[in-house]
Design a protein around this motif. Structure first.
Motif, short mmCIF file in Angstrom:
data_model
loop_
_atom_site.label_atom_id
_atom_site.label_comp_id
_atom_site.label_asym_id
_atom_site.label_seq_id
_atom_site.Cartn_x
_atom_site.Cartn_y
_atom_site.Cartn_z
N LYS A 1 0.88 -1.34 0.10
CA LYS A 1 0.09 -0.15 0.06
C LYS A 1 0.77 1.19 -0.08
O LYS A 1 0.64 2.26 -0.62
CB LYS A 1 -0.92 -0.14 1.13
N ASN A 2 1.92 1.39 0.90
CA ASN A 2 2.87 2.30 0.76
C ASN A 2 3.90 2.43 -0.20
O ASN A 2 4.91 3.19 -0.27
CB ASN A 2 3.46 2.54 2.26
N ASN A 3 4.01 1.37 -1.25
CA ASN A 3 4.83 1.14 -2.29
C ASN A 3 6.46 1.12 -1.72
O ASN A 3 7.27 2.01 -2.21
CB ASN A 3 5.00 2.38 -3.21
N GLU A 4 6.57 0.18 -0.63
CA GLU A 4 7.84 0.01 0.01
C GLU A 4 8.26 -1.39 -0.27
O GLU A 4 7.51 -2.14 -0.83
CB GLU A 4 7.84 0.39 1.61
N SER A 5 9.34 -1.75 0.12
CA SER A 5 10.01 -2.97 -0.25
C SER A 5 9.40 -4.10 0.44
O SER A 5 9.01 -3.96 1.55
CB SER A 5 11.36 -2.83 0.09
N ILE A 6 9.28 -5.16 -0.16
CA ILE A 6 8.30 -6.21 0.52
C ILE A 6 9.32 -7.66 0.62
O ILE A 6 8.77 -8.54 1.36
CB ILE A 6 7.12 -6.61 -0.60
N TYR A 7 10.50 -7.71 0.08
CA TYR A 7 11.36 -8.74 0.09
C TYR A 7 11.40 -9.14 1.86
O TYR A 7 11.21 -10.48 1.70
CB TYR A 7 12.67 -8.47 -0.22
N GLY A 8 11.44 -8.68 2.66
CA GLY A 8 11.59 -8.96 4.14
C GLY A 8 10.48 -9.74 4.47
O GLY A 8 10.28 -10.68 5.10
N LYS B 1 15.32 4.93 4.08
CA LYS B 1 14.35 5.86 3.73
C LYS B 1 13.33 5.54 2.68
O LYS B 1 13.80 4.73 1.64
CB LYS B 1 15.02 7.21 3.08
N THR B 2 12.26 6.07 2.80
CA THR B 2 11.05 5.81 1.56
C THR B 2 11.46 6.38 0.34
O THR B 2 11.78 7.60 0.60
CB THR B 2 9.80 6.30 2.15
N ARG B 3 11.67 5.85 -0.83
CA ARG B 3 11.66 6.40 -2.10
C ARG B 3 10.34 6.74 -2.51
O ARG B 3 9.64 5.74 -2.89
CB ARG B 3 12.37 5.55 -2.73
N TYR B 4 9.83 8.13 -3.13
CA TYR B 4 8.71 8.11 -3.38
C TYR B 4 8.99 8.24 -4.96
O TYR B 4 9.91 8.67 -5.48
CB TYR B 4 8.34 9.67 -2.94
N PRO B 5 7.95 7.93 -5.76
CA PRO B 5 8.08 8.10 -7.07
C PRO B 5 8.19 9.58 -7.74
O PRO B 5 7.65 10.40 -6.94
CB PRO B 5 6.43 7.58 -7.66
N SER B 6 8.61 9.86 -8.88
CA SER B 6 8.79 11.02 -9.32
C SER B 6 7.68 11.99 -9.15
O SER B 6 7.68 13.20 -9.06
CB SER B 6 9.54 10.98 -10.72
N ASN B 7 6.30 11.43 -9.41
CA ASN B 7 5.13 12.23 -9.54
C ASN B 7 4.29 12.38 -8.27
O ASN B 7 3.30 12.85 -8.10
CB ASN B 7 4.40 11.55 -10.61
N HIS B 8 5.11 11.88 -6.93
CA HIS B 8 4.53 11.81 -5.75
C HIS B 8 4.73 13.32 -5.27
O HIS B 8 5.87 13.97 -5.38
CB HIS B 8 5.33 10.81 -5.09
N THR B 9 3.61 13.81 -4.56
CA THR B 9 4.04 15.10 -3.58
C THR B 9 4.66 14.71 -2.25
O THR B 9 4.10 13.69 -1.87
CB THR B 9 2.78 16.00 -3.36
N TYR B 10 5.63 15.31 -1.89
CA TYR B 10 6.27 14.89 -0.67
C TYR B 10 5.43 15.44 0.72
O TYR B 10 4.81 16.55 0.59
CB TYR B 10 7.72 15.59 -0.56
N PRO B 11 5.58 14.60 1.74
CA PRO B 11 4.85 15.13 2.96
C PRO B 11 5.31 16.54 3.54
O PRO B 11 6.82 16.46 3.23
CB PRO B 11 4.90 13.96 3.98
N GLN B 12 4.72 17.35 4.20
CA GLN B 12 5.13 18.54 4.50
C GLN B 12 5.40 18.17 6.18
O GLN B 12 4.61 17.70 6.73
CB GLN B 12 4.16 19.50 4.47
#
Length: 105
Positions: free
Chosen positions: A52-59, A94-105
């Motif tokens: 859901k958060n677009n984070e790594s799932i391997y673990g 650290k979370t890597r956001y996609p290029s079209n993502h708005t960063y949290p403030q």
């Protein structure tokens, strides 16, 4: 910290505890192996949150495999150890956001 990262730290810590020789085996055997089912559910929740958060799932994926195979004595110990380390590392990244993502403030 996102819920998925918190779950990675929690499940990683549990896996490291289960990787401690004799202690982990004692926990697994005296729980009637039900702790492996509990860990399976926790890893599944972590996997869903990570997706859901677009984070790594391997673990989390390895954690699910570990929950299914950890009843094998030496294999279980190795899998608990590797899974715990991978979850802790991925939880600390650290979370890597996609290029079209708005960063949290």
């Amino acid at each position: 910290m996102s819920a998925s990262k918190a779950m990675k730290w929690i499940t990683g810590s549990f896996e490291i505890i289960l990787a401690i020789p004799f202690l982990g085996a004692t926990i697994v055997v005296f729980s009637g192996y039900s702790v492996l089912g509990f860990m399976f559910i926790l890893h599944l929740i972590t996997l869903i949150l990570s997706l859901k958060n677009n984070e790594s799932i391997y673990g989390s994926v390895l954690g699910i495999v570990t929950s299914l195979l950890a009843w094998i004595p030496i294999v279980g110990w190795v899998l608990h150890l590797i899974t715990g380390i991978l979850l802790m590392v991925s939880g600390g990244q650290k979370t890597r956001y996609p290029s079209n993502h708005t960063y949290p403030q």
